[in-house]
Design a protein around this motif. Structure first.
Motif, PDB file in Angstrom:
ATOM      1  N   ASP A  93       0.871  -1.171   0.000  1.00 29.45           N
ATOM      2  CA  ASP A  93       0.000   0.000   0.000  1.00 29.45           C
ATOM      3  C   ASP A  93       0.910   1.223   0.000  1.00 29.45           C
ATOM      4  O   ASP A  93       1.649   1.473   0.956  1.00 29.45           O
ATOM      5  N   SER A  96       0.631   7.928   0.495  1.00 26.25           N
ATOM      6  CA  SER A  96       0.729   9.207  -0.225  1.00 26.25           C
ATOM      7  C   SER A  96       1.686   9.202  -1.405  1.00 26.25           C
ATOM      8  O   SER A  96       1.715  10.169  -2.175  1.00 26.25           O
ATOM      9  N   THR A  98       0.989   7.578  -3.715  1.00 26.44           N
ATOM     10  CA  THR A  98      -0.084   7.624  -4.718  1.00 26.44           C
ATOM     11  C   THR A  98      -0.151   8.985  -5.393  1.00 26.44           C
ATOM     12  O   THR A  98      -0.398   9.083  -6.605  1.00 26.44           O
ATOM     13  N   LYS A  99       0.057  10.041  -4.635  1.00 28.39           N
ATOM     14  CA  LYS A  99      -0.107  11.401  -5.166  1.00 28.39           C
ATOM     15  C   LYS A  99       0.764  11.652  -6.392  1.00 28.39           C
ATOM     16  O   LYS A  99       0.318  12.273  -7.360  1.00 28.39           O
ATOM     17  N   SER A 101       2.180   9.160  -8.140  1.00 31.74           N
ATOM     18  CA  SER A 101       2.144   7.983  -9.007  1.00 31.74           C
ATOM     19  C   SER A 101       0.818   7.833  -9.731  1.00 31.74           C
ATOM     20  O   SER A 101       0.717   7.050 -10.679  1.00 31.74           O
ATOM     21  N   GLY A 102      -0.210   8.546  -9.273  1.00 30.88           N
ATOM     22  CA  GLY A 102      -1.537   8.460  -9.870  1.00 30.88           C
ATOM     23  C   GLY A 102      -1.959   9.763 -10.533  1.00 30.88           C
ATOM     24  O   GLY A 102      -1.750   9.963 -11.736  1.00 30.88           O
ATOM     25  N   GLN A 235      -8.841   5.390 -13.861  1.00 33.40           N
ATOM     26  CA  GLN A 235      -7.929   4.247 -13.847  1.00 33.40           C
ATOM     27  C   GLN A 235      -7.514   3.834 -15.257  1.00 33.40           C
ATOM     28  O   GLN A 235      -6.350   3.489 -15.500  1.00 33.40           O
ATOM     29  N   TYR A 253      -4.887   0.386  -8.538  1.00 30.89           N
ATOM     30  CA  TYR A 253      -5.790   0.366  -7.397  1.00 30.89           C
ATOM     31  C   TYR A 253      -6.436  -1.012  -7.231  1.00 30.89           C
ATOM     32  O   TYR A 253      -6.430  -1.836  -8.146  1.00 30.89           O
ATOM     33  N   VAL A 282      -7.034  -0.382   0.737  1.00 28.63           N
ATOM     34  CA  VAL A 282      -6.303   0.818   1.128  1.00 28.63           C
ATOM     35  C   VAL A 282      -6.421   1.081   2.630  1.00 28.63           C
ATOM     36  O   VAL A 282      -7.481   0.946   3.233  1.00 28.63           O
ATOM     37  N   ALA A 297      -4.439   8.534  -1.852  1.00 32.61           N
ATOM     38  CA  ALA A 297      -3.928   7.218  -1.463  1.00 32.61           C
ATOM     39  C   ALA A 297      -4.722   6.168  -2.235  1.00 32.61           C
ATOM     40  O   ALA A 297      -5.712   6.487  -2.893  1.00 32.61           O
ATOM     41  N   LEU A 299      -3.144   3.539  -4.275  1.00 32.78           N
ATOM     42  CA  LEU A 299      -2.327   2.754  -5.203  1.00 32.78           C
ATOM     43  C   LEU A 299      -1.519   1.702  -4.453  1.00 32.78           C
ATOM     44  O   LEU A 299      -1.031   1.937  -3.345  1.00 32.78           O
TER      45      LEU A 299
END
Length: 434
Positions: A93, A96, A98-99, A101-102, A235, A253, A282, A297, A299
């Motif tokens: 998991d 952050s 994710t911020k 990377s997404g 996605q 995700y 998550v 968050a 990812l």
């Protein structure tokens, strides 16, 4: 006679053509002229100290220099019962991380294409903020640099609970027409709860003092903004435009729905909300209430996939000779935006402390030997990724420091990630002297 370090660097650059590759290249540290014994001894010592200090039950570290992975090693176990050892292809998991990377690569691409402007009011694109006096003039640049004055975090979980129990009008244990967003194995969120979240965000206060104040609030909005502008599922957009071209096979995700062969590392034993060990879903409660798909968050991914992404950033948007995002745009996002306000941040990216090179190791963030051009992000669950385009270093650290509880904060107190990074910079510096 041993080749000089610089000649080996040149060889590695020539071998990799100076661009990120879809498939990672591996070599022993000694192949790049680095002291392998020194690296192993130092890293092993720091990692074992972290495990012994209960900073995390297990972790792994991947380091690439000049696009070549010269270190990837796993330590410890998924949990303190020492049953399942950490493996190199485990899914984590990312919290952050994710911020960046997404939503961030998507935002960069949209800026590149002229569909977003960093310096016009964000409300130009996000209609609800046009009617909020304290938000209507905030720019995307201010927001991404955490300079806008937005509140850091809002605990939306408080809105779905009363006296320690979940409110049935918001959370059901089975899915239905109105409860389709899955938060956990047997938890489904009312589809209309998103509107409540938006109303709370819209009414949240904005500080009049414009200074660095980290906020993840806008990242709850970004996925829907990206869908609005691209007319594509969020996605799907990430997969088609970034993860597939980069060869990131696991980054995404909702891993529990994808039947990966990879083991998923658990995070926290949740005693408040899910009442069980959180694994495969998550950890972040706000992202959970969005059905596990959010910009702040959600990812999950392997160290290999994160290395590919950070190498892509390190090469300013290029992979296999293809420019997915313009060099100019990635450089802009990776540059400190408000240094005069003592704000070290880039656009979405974290950066070294402004005086980092002058600080001792115990006070620095990250290694004081990292270049000012370097950038990355950390995550609440114990994740950390960093890219240094000047010194050609990519650093991926993955752990579940929140197991069994988020109260475990020794990862920060012991400054483990900075110390690990410093090992490799010192190994490189030592070879340059020889």
């Amino acid at each position: 006679m041993k080749k000089s370090f610089l000649s080996l660097v040149f060889f590695a650059l020539m071998m990799n053509m100076g661009v990120a590759q879809r498939e990672l290249i591996h070599a022993l540290p000694s192949k790049l002229g680095l002291d392998e014994a020194y690296i192993n001894q130092k890293v092993d010592s720091i990692m074992n100290m972290g495990i012994d200090s209960l900073a995390f039950p297990g972790a792994q570290l991947l380091v690439a220099i000049n696009d070549t992975v010269i270190f990837h090693k796993a330590y410890g176990f998924h949990t303190y019962d020492s049953i399942e050892p950490v493996k190199l292809n485990d899914l984590y998991d990312l919290a952050s991380v994710t911020k960046i990377s997404g939503p961030l690569p998507a935002l960069m691409k949209l800026v590149d294409e002229g569909k977003l402007d960093l310096d016009v009011p964000f409300s130009t694109y996000w209609e609800p903020w046009k009617h909020q006096k304290d938000k209507k003039d905030l720019t995307l640049r201010e927001i991404l640099a955490h300079q806008a004055g937005l509140v850091p975090y809002i605990v939306f979980l408080q809105k779905v609970m009363r006296n320690g129990k979940l409110k049935k009008r918001f959370i059901h244990q089975t899915s239905s027409k109105k409860f389709q967003k899955q938060a956990y194995d047997d938890l489904f969120v009312n589809d209309r709860f998103e509107r409540k979240i938006d109303r709370i965000i819209n009414r949240s206060k904005v500080s009049e003092e414009k200074k660095y104040n980290y906020s993840g609030l806008s990242f709850l909005i970004f996925p829907r903004l990206i869908e609005q502008i691209t007319h594509t599922d969020y996605q799907t957009y990430l997969h088609e435009n970034f993860y597939q071209p980069l060869g990131c096979h696991t980054l995404g995700y909702l891993p529990s729905t994808k039947h990966f062969v990879n083991a998923i590392v658990p995070t926290e034993i949740d005693t408040l909300y899910r009442k069980t060990l959180v694994k495969g879903w998550v950890h972040d409660e706000n992202a959970s209430l969005f059905g596990g798909v959010s910009g702040n968050a959600g990812l999950f991914g392997t160290a290999d996939d994160l290395a590919k992404l950070m190498l892509f950033y390190q090469h300013y948007g290029s992979v296999d000779g293809q420019q997915l995002i313009s060099r100019r745009t990635v450089k802009e996002f990776a540059t400190v935006q408000y240094p005069d306000n003592e704000n070290r941040r880039g656009l979405g990216f974290d950066k070294p402390l402004l005086d980092n090179s002058e600080l001792p190791l115990e006070e620095a963030y990250p290694s004081p030997l990292a270049s000012a051009a370097s950038f990355g992000h950390s995550g609440f669950t114990g994740t950390f990724v960093w890219a240094d385009p000047e010194k050609h270093v990519t650093f991926i650290f993955l752990s579940n420091r929140v197991y069994p509880s988020r109260d475990h904060r020794e990862l920060y107190g012991l400054n483990i990630r900075t110390a690990l990074m410093d090992v490799f910079y010192k190994a490189m510096a030592s070879n340059l002297k020889n």
